[in-house]
Design a protein around this motif. Structure first.
Motif, PDB file in Angstrom:
ATOM      1  N   VAL A 193       0.754  -1.350  -0.235  1.00  0.00           N
ATOM      2  CA  VAL A 193       0.052   0.123   0.006  1.00  0.00           C
ATOM      3  C   VAL A 193       0.812   1.186  -0.134  1.00  0.00           C
ATOM      4  O   VAL A 193       0.630   2.189  -0.917  1.00  0.00           O
ATOM      5  CB  VAL A 193      -0.873  -0.112   1.160  1.00  0.00           C
ATOM      6  CG1 VAL A 193      -1.663   1.181   1.352  1.00  0.00           C
ATOM      7  CG2 VAL A 193      -1.980  -1.113   1.213  1.00  0.00           C
ATOM      8  N   GLU A 194       1.712   1.334   0.712  1.00  0.00           N
ATOM      9  CA  GLU A 194       2.580   2.615   0.825  1.00  0.00           C
ATOM     10  C   GLU A 194       3.831   2.834  -0.022  1.00  0.00           C
ATOM     11  O   GLU A 194       4.356   3.870  -0.316  1.00  0.00           O
ATOM     12  CB  GLU A 194       3.321   2.722   2.393  1.00  0.00           C
ATOM     13  CG  GLU A 194       2.035   2.707   3.426  1.00  0.00           C
ATOM     14  CD  GLU A 194       2.832   2.602   4.817  1.00  0.00           C
ATOM     15  OE1 GLU A 194       3.828   2.950   5.214  1.00  0.00           O
ATOM     16  OE2 GLU A 194       1.884   2.287   5.748  1.00  0.00           O
ATOM     17  N   VAL A 195       4.199   1.748  -0.700  1.00  0.00           N
ATOM     18  CA  VAL A 195       5.409   1.880  -1.638  1.00  0.00           C
ATOM     19  C   VAL A 195       4.848   1.496  -3.019  1.00  0.00           C
ATOM     20  O   VAL A 195       4.840   2.223  -3.819  1.00  0.00           O
ATOM     21  CB  VAL A 195       6.622   0.966  -1.237  1.00  0.00           C
ATOM     22  CG1 VAL A 195       7.563   1.152  -2.312  1.00  0.00           C
ATOM     23  CG2 VAL A 195       6.998   1.411   0.259  1.00  0.00           C
ATOM     24  N   TYR A 196       4.540   0.301  -3.334  1.00  0.00           N
ATOM     25  CA  TYR A 196       4.167  -0.379  -4.644  1.00  0.00           C
ATOM     26  C   TYR A 196       2.964   0.410  -5.108  1.00  0.00           C
ATOM     27  O   TYR A 196       3.130   0.727  -6.186  1.00  0.00           O
ATOM     28  CB  TYR A 196       3.805  -1.637  -4.414  1.00  0.00           C
ATOM     29  CG  TYR A 196       3.569  -2.507  -5.780  1.00  0.00           C
ATOM     30  CD1 TYR A 196       4.268  -2.444  -6.955  1.00  0.00           C
ATOM     31  CD2 TYR A 196       2.097  -2.855  -5.928  1.00  0.00           C
ATOM     32  CE1 TYR A 196       3.898  -3.051  -8.283  1.00  0.00           C
ATOM     33  CE2 TYR A 196       1.747  -3.350  -7.033  1.00  0.00           C
ATOM     34  CZ  TYR A 196       2.376  -3.493  -8.248  1.00  0.00           C
ATOM     35  OH  TYR A 196       2.114  -3.835  -9.399  1.00  0.00           O
ATOM     36  N   GLN A 197       2.024   0.389  -4.381  1.00  0.00           N
ATOM     37  CA  GLN A 197       0.625   1.048  -5.267  1.00  0.00           C
ATOM     38  C   GLN A 197       0.952   2.531  -5.552  1.00  0.00           C
ATOM     39  O   GLN A 197       0.716   3.174  -6.335  1.00  0.00           O
ATOM     40  CB  GLN A 197      -0.719   1.014  -4.281  1.00  0.00           C
ATOM     41  CG  GLN A 197      -0.985  -0.481  -4.343  1.00  0.00           C
ATOM     42  CD  GLN A 197      -2.162  -0.749  -3.373  1.00  0.00           C
ATOM     43  OE1 GLN A 197      -2.659  -0.011  -2.670  1.00  0.00           O
ATOM     44  NE2 GLN A 197      -2.726  -1.797  -3.691  1.00  0.00           N
ATOM     45  N   LYS A 198       1.605   3.145  -4.588  1.00  0.00           N
ATOM     46  CA  LYS A 198       2.012   4.551  -4.883  1.00  0.00           C
ATOM     47  C   LYS A 198       3.011   4.849  -5.953  1.00  0.00           C
ATOM     48  O   LYS A 198       2.591   5.824  -6.490  1.00  0.00           O
ATOM     49  CB  LYS A 198       2.441   5.390  -3.372  1.00  0.00           C
ATOM     50  CG  LYS A 198       1.250   5.428  -2.401  1.00  0.00           C
ATOM     51  CD  LYS A 198       1.756   6.217  -1.301  1.00  0.00           C
ATOM     52  CE  LYS A 198       0.542   6.182  -0.097  1.00  0.00           C
ATOM     53  NZ  LYS A 198       0.690   6.890   1.124  1.00  0.00           N
ATOM     54  N   LEU A 199       3.759   3.994  -6.187  1.00  0.00           N
ATOM     55  CA  LEU A 199       4.613   4.004  -7.231  1.00  0.00           C
ATOM     56  C   LEU A 199       4.075   3.739  -8.660  1.00  0.00           C
ATOM     57  O   LEU A 199       4.479   4.334  -9.493  1.00  0.00           O
ATOM     58  CB  LEU A 199       5.861   3.095  -7.125  1.00  0.00           C
ATOM     59  CG  LEU A 199       6.884   3.600  -6.164  1.00  0.00           C
ATOM     60  CD1 LEU A 199       7.942   2.372  -5.764  1.00  0.00           C
ATOM     61  CD2 LEU A 199       7.875   4.685  -6.580  1.00  0.00           C
ATOM     62  N   LEU A 200       2.990   3.050  -8.540  1.00  0.00           N
ATOM     63  CA  LEU A 200       2.042   2.774  -9.811  1.00  0.00           C
ATOM     64  C   LEU A 200       1.573   3.866 -10.348  1.00  0.00           C
ATOM     65  O   LEU A 200       1.264   3.893 -11.565  1.00  0.00           O
ATOM     66  CB  LEU A 200       0.966   1.596  -9.563  1.00  0.00           C
ATOM     67  CG  LEU A 200       1.672   0.244  -9.655  1.00  0.00           C
ATOM     68  CD1 LEU A 200       0.262  -0.710  -9.267  1.00  0.00           C
ATOM     69  CD2 LEU A 200       2.105  -0.257 -11.111  1.00  0.00           C
ATOM     70  N   THR A 201       1.437   4.928  -9.415  1.00  0.00           N
ATOM     71  CA  THR A 201       0.578   6.126 -10.213  1.00  0.00           C
ATOM     72  C   THR A 201       1.663   6.963 -10.831  1.00  0.00           C
ATOM     73  O   THR A 201       2.563   7.244 -10.496  1.00  0.00           O
ATOM     74  CB  THR A 201       0.065   6.992  -8.996  1.00  0.00           C
ATOM     75  OG1 THR A 201      -0.720   6.123  -8.016  1.00  0.00           O
ATOM     76  CG2 THR A 201      -0.540   8.110  -9.359  1.00  0.00           C
ATOM     77  N   PRO A 202       1.312   7.110 -12.313  1.00  0.00           N
ATOM     78  CA  PRO A 202       2.239   7.871 -13.043  1.00  0.00           C
ATOM     79  C   PRO A 202       2.544   9.239 -12.322  1.00  0.00           C
ATOM     80  O   PRO A 202       1.466   9.756 -11.626  1.00  0.00           O
ATOM     81  CB  PRO A 202       1.507   8.119 -14.407  1.00  0.00           C
ATOM     82  CG  PRO A 202       0.413   6.969 -14.302  1.00  0.00           C
ATOM     83  CD  PRO A 202       0.059   6.832 -12.875  1.00  0.00           C
ATOM     84  N   ASN A 203       3.513   9.727 -12.595  1.00  0.00           N
ATOM     85  CA  ASN A 203       3.816  11.324 -12.402  1.00  0.00           C
ATOM     86  C   ASN A 203       2.858  12.134 -13.055  1.00  0.00           C
ATOM     87  O   ASN A 203       2.905  12.197 -14.415  1.00  0.00           O
ATOM     88  CB  ASN A 203       5.421  11.581 -12.491  1.00  0.00           C
ATOM     89  CG  ASN A 203       6.168  10.810 -11.745  1.00  0.00           C
ATOM     90  OD1 ASN A 203       5.923  10.246 -10.798  1.00  0.00           O
ATOM     91  ND2 ASN A 203       7.496  10.586 -12.096  1.00  0.00           N
TER      92      ASN A 203
END
Length: 171
Positions: free
Chosen positions: A154-164
């Motif tokens: 939740v705190e690393v993988y899913q947030k990184l999936l969001t494109p800049n």
């Protein structure tokens, strides 16, 4: 270090377009794959920094296993969520271990494998598995009751999936 999204896989590429590591959610496990034993330094100007910082602020209790996980304010030692035969020293030695250390406002990340001390592996790569939803080894966030595995997803993988996203001003 650049981030490149391909489907549900997040690649981290160096300045020479060489893969440093990637994170993928494969079926029921989140896997963080490292292409070498090199220490990776994450600085405050990198996207991964804030996500790691939030993740590392959590406190956990772990089960008493042969491969003992450890977490304090600045360090995490996490043995991959994978099967190993506790009665076989080679099987135990073949489990990859993730190290995250906060030092001088940076995060140093690297992996080890006890097998590396026993044999001279030419190609060192590591797969660190996080089995969320209570499917992995016991870990419990002292404050929230969630698991380390869930928190990583939740705190690393899913947030990184969001494109800049860049906001553009219209004239």
């Amino acid at each position: 270090m650049k981030k490149k999204l391909e489907g549900k896989t997040i690649y981290f590429i160096d300045e020479n377009d060489q893969e440093i590591m990637f994170i993928d959610y494969s079926t029921d496990e989140c896997i963080w794959h490292f292409s070498s034993a090199d220490v990776i330094t994450i600085t405050k100007d990198m996207e991964l920094y804030d996500f790691l910082n939030n993740f590392m602020e959590n406190s956990y209790v772990f089960s008493d296993d042969i491969l003992q996980n450890y977490k304090d304010q600045n360090n995490l030692i996490w043995y991959s969520d994978c099967y190993y035969d506790p009665n076989n020293e080679w099987s135990i030695a073949d489990v990859s271990c993730l190290h995250i250390e906060k030092k001088n406002s940076n995060f140093n990340i690297w992996c080890t494998k006890k097998l590396d001390e026993k044999i001279n592996r030419r190609h060192k790569f590591y797969g660190i598995s996080f089995s969320p939803c209570g499917n992995g080894k016991y870990s419990k966030n002292i404050n929230t009751g969630t698991t380390l595995q869930d928190d990583f997803v939740v705190e690393v993988y899913q947030k990184l999936l969001t494109p800049n996203k860049t906001l553009k001003k219209h004239h």
